[in-house]
Design an enzyme around this catalytic site. Structure first.
Site, PDB file in Angstrom:
ATOM      1  N   THR A  17      40.969  -1.609 -62.093  1.00  0.00           N
ATOM      2  CA  THR A  17      40.114  -0.525 -62.571  1.00  0.00           C
ATOM      3  C   THR A  17      39.272   0.060 -61.457  1.00  0.00           C
ATOM      4  OG1 THR A  17      40.047  -1.386 -64.811  1.00  0.00           O
ATOM      5  CG2 THR A  17      38.183  -0.045 -64.158  1.00  0.00           C
ATOM      6  N   SER A  63      45.964  -5.512 -63.062  1.00  0.00           N
ATOM      7  CA  SER A  63      46.081  -6.964 -62.859  1.00  0.00           C
ATOM      8  C   SER A  63      46.517  -7.710 -64.110  1.00  0.00           C
ATOM      9  CB  SER A  63      44.794  -7.550 -62.300  1.00  0.00           C
ATOM     10  OG  SER A  63      43.846  -7.803 -63.306  1.00  0.00           O
ATOM     11  N   THR A  96      40.016  -6.768 -63.017  1.00  0.00           N
ATOM     12  CA  THR A  96      39.192  -7.855 -63.559  1.00  0.00           C
ATOM     13  C   THR A  96      39.983  -8.816 -64.453  1.00  0.00           C
ATOM     14  OG1 THR A  96      38.557  -6.495 -65.464  1.00  0.00           O
ATOM     15  CG2 THR A  96      37.082  -6.458 -63.548  1.00  0.00           C
ATOM     16  N   ASP A  97      41.103  -8.323 -65.025  1.00  0.00           N
ATOM     17  CA  ASP A  97      41.749  -9.102 -66.089  1.00  0.00           C
ATOM     18  C   ASP A  97      42.228 -10.483 -65.637  1.00  0.00           C
ATOM     19  OD1 ASP A  97      41.301  -7.185 -67.992  1.00  0.00           O
ATOM     20  OD2 ASP A  97      43.278  -6.267 -67.845  1.00  0.00           O
TER      21      ASP A  97
HETATM   22  N1  ASP Z   1      43.352  -3.854 -66.648  1.00  0.00           N
HETATM   23  C1  ASP Z   1      42.464  -3.758 -65.503  1.00  0.00           C
HETATM   24  C2  ASP Z   1      42.978  -4.711 -64.448  1.00  0.00           C
HETATM   25  O1  ASP Z   1      42.795  -5.881 -64.571  1.00  0.00           O
HETATM   26  C3  ASP Z   1      41.091  -4.109 -65.922  1.00  0.00           C
HETATM   27  C4  ASP Z   1      40.053  -4.054 -64.849  1.00  0.00           C
HETATM   28  O2  ASP Z   1      40.321  -4.038 -63.665  1.00  0.00           O
HETATM   29  O3  ASP Z   1      38.848  -4.056 -65.240  1.00  0.00           O
HETATM   30  O4  ASP Z   1      43.597  -4.289 -63.504  1.00  0.00           O
END
Ligand code: ASP
Length: 330
Positions: A17, A63, A96-97
């Site tokens: 993100t 991710s 973050t995932d």
């Molecule tokens: N779906 C995103 C990822 O993990 C979520 C994020 O980065 O907050 O790449």
């Protein structure tokens, strides 16, 4: 505070993100992750100007789709840059995932002596108030600190150890937490305020070189699955895994991490099937599905505890132990 400003800091981009772009300005959820290149993210942080920084786009991935081949590529690039004398530390931008999994994987395999700092964002680069630029600045700061060693995560002004950090919120910008251990430190205006004495630095370790070589040579991690013990389970998922392995040896599970209830307890129906799996050589480890606490070691239990690791990190630990030949089938 000993800031090693003379050292080069390398920033490896993997997507997420922090590099996300929405078609409607200010949309915090309807965006596509992994769109903005890492050099463009840096250009949005004027405070980084004049620092000795190098950037490399390793991948552009959401991710949630993290995979072993990308982990290997990241390890290879990290090992390369960390071995360069002029490099003081490396920052990895990541979604973050699954950030806690990649950070734990990197720490477990490389045991880096220099800082490897993962950072991220909960709002895309196109948000009205993106959190990525401050996180990136904080991460670069931490990667230049001589007293930081090993893999840490920097997000929302806090520094977390790879071992303890977990994503605990699906939307808030302070989405990470270190459970009972708490964060290591916070970053305030380019300064670190430690909440604990800095952990002992990693030391150069021949075992890490050996494990790295094994991981890079492996086509896949040994098959370790996570199953949750919950009310009304019949153990059907484990039965299905065993049946799949009977039909195709390539699918035979090597290990199962149980996200167990409370202090490592397992529903009797699931326990029965897990006993069958153990008898067939599948390694079983108990982690807790509770957000906090751990499974307290119990030598009388046939299935070891996860040494405080969450189910997703216990899966990585067991897969790496199987790959290294450190554990034999139960
Ligand atoms: N779906 C995103 C990822 O993990 C979520 C994020 O980065 O907050 O790449």
């Amino acid at each position: 505070m000993a800031i090693n400003n003379k050292g080069v800091r390398v920033i490896l981009g993997t997507g997420g993100t922090i590099a996300g772009r929405a078609s409607r300005p200010g949309d915090n959820v309807g965006y596509v992750a992994g769109q903005v290149r890492v050099e463009d993210l840096l250009a949005g942080v004027p405070a980084l100007e004049g620092m000795a920084l190098e950037v490399e786009q390793v991948e552009q991935v959401d991710s949630k789709d993290m995979h072993f081949d990308l982990w290997k590529r990241l390890l290879e690039r990290l090992a390369h840059h960390l071995s360069r004398e002029e490099v003081s530390g490396v920052v990895v931008t990541h979604g973050t995932d699954t950030l806690e999994e990649t950070a734990w994987f990197v720490e477990s395999v490389l045991r880096p002596v220099k800082p490897v700092v993962f950072t991220c964002a909960m709002r895309p680069a196109t948000a009205l108030v993106p959190d990525g630029p401050q996180n990136l600045l904080d991460a670069v700061t931490v990667a230049g600190l001589a007293e930081v060693s090993g893999t840490v995560v920097v997000c929302a002004g806090q520094v977390h150890a790879a071992e303890h950090v977990a994503k605990v919120h699906s939307y808030r910008v302070d989405a990470f937490d270190s459970g009972d251990a708490g964060p290591l430190a916070c970053v305030e205006e380019g300064q670190l305020r430690w909440f604990h004495r800095p952990p002992a630095a990693n030391t150069p370790d021949g075992r890490a070189d050996d494990l790295l070589a094994r991981v890079l040579a492996a086509p896949a991690l040994p098959g370790v699955h996570i199953v949750t013990s919950h009310a009304d389970t019949d153990g059907g998922l484990v039965r299905a895994l065993l049946l799949a392995g009977d039909a195709d040896p390539g699918l035979r599970p090597r290990g199962i991490v149980v996200a167990a209830t409370g202090n490592g307890t397992v529903h009797r129906a699931l326990a029965q099937v897990l006993s069958e799996a153990s008898a067939r050589g599948v390694r079983v480890v108990r982690a807790t599905r509770c957000a906090r606490g751990r499974v307290i070691p119990d030598p009388a239990n046939p299935w070891p505890d996860s040494a405080g690791l969450s189910p997703v990190k216990a899966r990585i630990a067991l897969a790496l132990a199987l790959l290294a030949g450190d554990v034999v089938p139960s």
